[in-house]
Motif scaffolding. Structure first.
Motif, PDB file in Angstrom:
ATOM      1  N   ARG A 190      47.062-128.400  22.173  1.00  0.00           N
ATOM      2  CA  ARG A 190      46.104-128.300  21.228  1.00  0.00           C
ATOM      3  C   ARG A 190      45.026-127.220  21.436  1.00  0.00           C
ATOM      4  O   ARG A 190      45.031-126.754  22.351  1.00  0.00           O
ATOM      5  CB  ARG A 190      45.047-129.652  21.269  1.00  0.00           C
ATOM      6  N   CYS A 191      44.639-126.749  20.354  1.00  0.00           N
ATOM      7  CA  CYS A 191      43.870-125.552  20.434  1.00  0.00           C
ATOM      8  C   CYS A 191      42.544-125.939  21.038  1.00  0.00           C
ATOM      9  O   CYS A 191      42.115-127.160  21.025  1.00  0.00           O
ATOM     10  CB  CYS A 191      43.507-125.142  18.864  1.00  0.00           C
ATOM     11  N   PRO A 192      41.581-125.015  21.623  1.00  0.00           N
ATOM     12  CA  PRO A 192      40.426-125.048  22.089  1.00  0.00           C
ATOM     13  C   PRO A 192      39.492-125.797  21.041  1.00  0.00           C
ATOM     14  O   PRO A 192      38.576-126.647  21.608  1.00  0.00           O
ATOM     15  CB  PRO A 192      39.797-123.807  22.349  1.00  0.00           C
ATOM     16  N   GLY A 193      39.578-125.630  19.902  1.00  0.00           N
ATOM     17  CA  GLY A 193      38.480-126.123  18.914  1.00  0.00           C
ATOM     18  C   GLY A 193      38.662-127.750  18.769  1.00  0.00           C
ATOM     19  O   GLY A 193      37.733-128.488  18.772  1.00  0.00           O
ATOM     20  N   HIS A 194      40.088-128.035  19.115  1.00  0.00           N
ATOM     21  CA  HIS A 194      40.244-129.616  18.898  1.00  0.00           C
ATOM     22  C   HIS A 194      40.409-130.219  20.179  1.00  0.00           C
ATOM     23  O   HIS A 194      40.329-131.607  20.249  1.00  0.00           O
ATOM     24  CB  HIS A 194      41.561-129.832  18.101  1.00  0.00           C
ATOM     25  N   MET A 195      40.269-129.606  21.215  1.00  0.00           N
ATOM     26  CA  MET A 195      40.455-129.983  22.483  1.00  0.00           C
ATOM     27  C   MET A 195      38.911-129.998  23.118  1.00  0.00           C
ATOM     28  O   MET A 195      38.064-129.611  22.394  1.00  0.00           O
ATOM     29  CB  MET A 195      41.274-129.285  23.426  1.00  0.00           C
ATOM     30  N   MET A 248      47.689-133.975  16.229  1.00  0.00           N
ATOM     31  CA  MET A 248      46.245-133.670  16.456  1.00  0.00           C
ATOM     32  C   MET A 248      45.811-132.247  16.446  1.00  0.00           C
ATOM     33  O   MET A 248      44.724-131.903  16.710  1.00  0.00           O
ATOM     34  CB  MET A 248      46.022-134.332  17.739  1.00  0.00           C
ATOM     35  N   CYS A 249      46.971-131.352  15.882  1.00  0.00           N
ATOM     36  CA  CYS A 249      46.153-129.964  15.779  1.00  0.00           C
ATOM     37  C   CYS A 249      47.117-129.719  14.220  1.00  0.00           C
ATOM     38  O   CYS A 249      48.241-130.200  13.928  1.00  0.00           O
ATOM     39  CB  CYS A 249      46.581-129.183  16.644  1.00  0.00           C
ATOM     40  N   ARG A 250      46.613-128.492  13.593  1.00  0.00           N
ATOM     41  CA  ARG A 250      47.433-127.851  12.526  1.00  0.00           C
ATOM     42  C   ARG A 250      48.306-126.710  12.899  1.00  0.00           C
ATOM     43  O   ARG A 250      47.864-126.463  13.915  1.00  0.00           O
ATOM     44  CB  ARG A 250      46.395-127.489  11.351  1.00  0.00           C
ATOM     45  N   SER A 251      48.986-126.532  12.095  1.00  0.00           N
ATOM     46  CA  SER A 251      49.997-125.432  12.514  1.00  0.00           C
ATOM     47  C   SER A 251      49.501-124.306  12.495  1.00  0.00           C
ATOM     48  O   SER A 251      49.409-123.273  13.217  1.00  0.00           O
ATOM     49  CB  SER A 251      51.049-125.487  11.654  1.00  0.00           C
ATOM     50  N   SER A 252      48.122-124.086  11.747  1.00  0.00           N
ATOM     51  CA  SER A 252      47.450-123.086  11.669  1.00  0.00           C
ATOM     52  C   SER A 252      46.402-122.909  12.611  1.00  0.00           C
ATOM     53  O   SER A 252      45.558-122.050  12.643  1.00  0.00           O
ATOM     54  CB  SER A 252      46.587-122.981  10.315  1.00  0.00           C
ATOM     55  N   CYS A 253      46.194-123.762  13.349  1.00  0.00           N
ATOM     56  CA  CYS A 253      44.920-123.852  14.596  1.00  0.00           C
ATOM     57  C   CYS A 253      44.799-122.606  15.371  1.00  0.00           C
ATOM     58  O   CYS A 253      45.799-122.226  15.994  1.00  0.00           O
ATOM     59  CB  CYS A 253      45.001-125.136  15.151  1.00  0.00           C
ATOM     60  N   PRO A 254      43.753-121.857  15.101  1.00  0.00           N
ATOM     61  CA  PRO A 254      43.519-120.687  15.634  1.00  0.00           C
ATOM     62  C   PRO A 254      43.505-120.933  17.290  1.00  0.00           C
ATOM     63  O   PRO A 254      42.747-121.962  17.759  1.00  0.00           O
ATOM     64  CB  PRO A 254      42.366-120.094  15.528  1.00  0.00           C
TER      65      PRO A 254
HETATM   66 ZN   LIG Z   1      43.541-127.645  16.493  1.00  0.00          ZN
END
Ligand SMILES: [Zn+2]
Ligand SMILES: [Zn+2]
Lengths: 412, 412
Positions: A190-195, A248-254
């Motif tokens: 997962r990306c930092p934003g979603h974690m 739980m993340c998007r493919s685009s998640c920065p």
């Molecule tokens: Zn994400």
DNA sequence: CAGGCATGCCTG
DNA sequence: CAGGCATGCCTG
């Protein structure tokens, strides 16, 4: 294809060699030969993974046993570093991508080929989803690609023709893998934003979740993330088991998937081996309905210009990782736009030169003999088809032509 | 204006009351009166902040002294919660925005009005920047707005006509503030993706940085973030001091600024008071050149249809925070598109009803008396001009008309 | 660096 | 939910 925005250049991977001196790779003849030898050593069709070191003890994540990932074909050590020229950018405006660098040098690439095995393990997505713009998920048979919203339950059916008696000795592992060679070695997290949104679940870092209560999450620090669900008896009268998964993340998640295309891999496993495998592409996005339409539409357009690449998606083809084999001084020339290029000749047409999508490699192969040439050509075609720099919108049916188109140049 | 994508609905703030029952607010007459009273209590022009509790001790961040932020006009307690109806969405697909909730109830809104003060404190941006698409920064005098790339040095000149002898007793504080009322109370901090990239600087959470070695960062846990730089003697023969600033997140950063428009506020301070203030809009983006062109272009278009709102950007106007004052049952009706609306009558035209850009409030004011009506109207106009739901592309010159356009509806 | 795609999300 | 903007970033 000009001006479009492919995937994941905003990563810490060095995009195209402009900021330092690493240069496109060249294959020498002997190096090419090495690749061929490797290819021949593991010929199609189905290759049982040569080193079956899969979990012989505990499949429940967070144990202390060492746990080996999916075994890979034993390509030379180098093969595990298809892109040695990465450079960590310190430019802070780029959210760093999870590169799992501590693990990168030992991680193996999970096999991704479709392989039903003797239990005829197959996976199905319901076809009944509507194609509204924001339908929670939808599967494109044409593209063999799942389009799914983040955090929406997506039911998936697992079917086995000869379901073994002892369900309890089998389990289904779900896993995500980056589908382009340059990113094989990155774990999908997962990306930092979603974690770190505080929920402090033990599997907070997992993109792929299974809603089943019995599922467990594997993520020993040096392992790829996966969800494991013990096989259950199928509903009476059926031979399939249905499970709900979430992404739980998007493919685009920065800073996470970061627009890098991924595959979803399911394996049916028993105590000492992988007995079946399925994989498809996944795109986790906000508008699955819109995006499936767009990708299928573009695929169709490409498709209309070629007919011969059918073989390149046959399940018996093994994945191959092409090692980087040399450095060449000098900047890579930019690809010239080939606007409105007319139908591209089929892959048997010689004298195509090829340049990859991200501009890192300059494959310039001098091949003695037409048979060799054709073999290599087929190899390259298949490789690119499986792992090459294909645009997001490409699909198995159109890859071939597209691939050639993208590599037009530089061959005398 | 249909279909465009304004700012920050993807926050944990409840966007428009569709997921639960909170409803648009209505002003009662007495409540309206309360606002008027408050307004009258702090009449224009320049209001010295009524409670000057600014730092009487240590301006160097990370100290232990209590440190009071910019004082605010003393509006009723309520005024500090312009949007009480927020709801924390648990939907994990939305990266939570820094809402600083622990502090939300005690934080004061920093004053933002332009106020040169007796030292004639003014701020200047170099005009010489080219307008290429990705110029690192560029200032629009027309919009009074800075467009700047993330992480690029942006030189800013501070000018004082009568520079005090004792430089050391003065300092310049830089600070960012969300410019829309709904977000006044959120502190501007970096997004999760850009934070915690490991550098573990003590000011890692600060968006606004000053390159000057003597700068220090204020961010006591319950305070807004700011950078403080001791005043230096100006270069010989000049009366200005130049400092380089950087912005370490984009306006679009998910989970951070999250597309919410911000202002950049500089204050000249001395030991016991704020003696000058400057503010402008800031947009931190990837293509300042493109975006300034787009915003100015749109502004011009709007501008051509109105002429009378000039006063609304006069510096002597004080900022006003409109408290939410009541709940009304029933869903807010969606705004009807007024496509290609012809020139809108100037604000003196009565009988406009107003609905805010985010669909949260339904201001339905019944005002006894034309003078009252005009006064309220002016108040509302000015308020919206300063803090209202104006589209990203609006500018001071075009706000007025645009505001009215956007609020056309529902008045009988 | 300009053109233009990709993709989240706002609007009605 | 479809249309369409906003905005990062890829391409030449
Ligand atoms: Zn994400
Ligand atoms: Zn950020």
């Amino acid at each position: 294809m000009d001006g479009q925005q492919p995937y994941y250049n905003q990563t810490n991977w060095h995009p195209n060699g402009q900021d330092n001196d690493e240069m496109p790779y060249l294959l020498t003849n002997s190096q090419t030969q090495r690749i061929i030898e490797n290819l021949v050593e593991s010929p199609p069709p189905f290759i049982e993974d040569p080193v079956l070191t899969v979990d012989t003890g505990n499949f429940m994540g967070h144990g202390t046993n060492t746990y080996n990932e999916f075994p890979s074909h034993q390509l030379p050590e180098q093969a595990y570093h298809p892109n040695n020229d990465y450079v960590i950018h310190e430019e802070q405006s780029h959210i760093p991508v999870n590169t799992n660098s501590s693990f990168m040098s030992v991680s193996q690439i999970p096999a991704m080929e479709l392989w039903p095995g003797h239990l005829n393990f197959t996976v199905e997505f319901s076809n009944t989803q509507d194609r509204t713009k924001a339908t929670p998920w939808i599967f494109s048979t044409k593209l063999k690609k799942l389009f799914v919203c983040m955090d929406k339950a997506c039911p998936i059916s697992f079917r086995m023709d000869n379901l073994p008696q002892e369900y309890t000795k089998y389990w289904i592992r779900g896993q995500m893998v980056f589908s382009k060679a340059d990113h094989f070695h990155d774990h999908v997290e997962r990306c930092p934003g979603h974690m770190g949104m505080g929920s402090s679940l033990s599997y907070e870092t997992h993109v792929l979740r299974c809603e089943d209560k019995t599922s467990s999450y594997v993520d020993h620090s040096d392992k790829r993330h996966s969800v494991v669900v013990p096989l259950k008896p199928p509903a009476p009268g059926t031979q399939s088991v249905s499970l709900c998964y979430k992404f739980m993340c998007r493919s685009s998640c920065p800073g996470g998937l970061n627009r890098r295309p991924t595959k979803l891999v399911f394996t049916l496993e028993t105590l000492d081996q992988v007995v079946g495998r399925y994989s498809c592409d996944v795109r986790i996005c906000s508008c699955p309905g819109r995006d499936i339409r767009a990708e299928e539409g573009k695929a169709e357009k490409n498709h209309s210009t070629e007919q011969t690449s059918k073989e390149s998606e046959a399940p018996e083809l093994i994945p191959i990782v092409l090692p980087p084999i040399g450095l060449q001084k000098g900047k890579m020339k930019k690809r010239k736009a080939t606007p409105a290029a007319p139908p591209i000749p089929p892959p048997t047409e010689p004298s195509e030169d090829q340049e990859d999508d991200e501009g890192i490699y300059n494959l310039n192969i001098n091949i003695p003999g037409r048979r060799n040439y054709l073999f290599i050509k087929d190899f390259v075609t298949r490789f690119l088809n499986d792992y090459g720099s294909l645009p997001v919108d490409s699909n198995k049916h159109s890859h071939h032509n597209d691939t050639l188109k993208r590599f037009k140049k530089e061959q005398p």
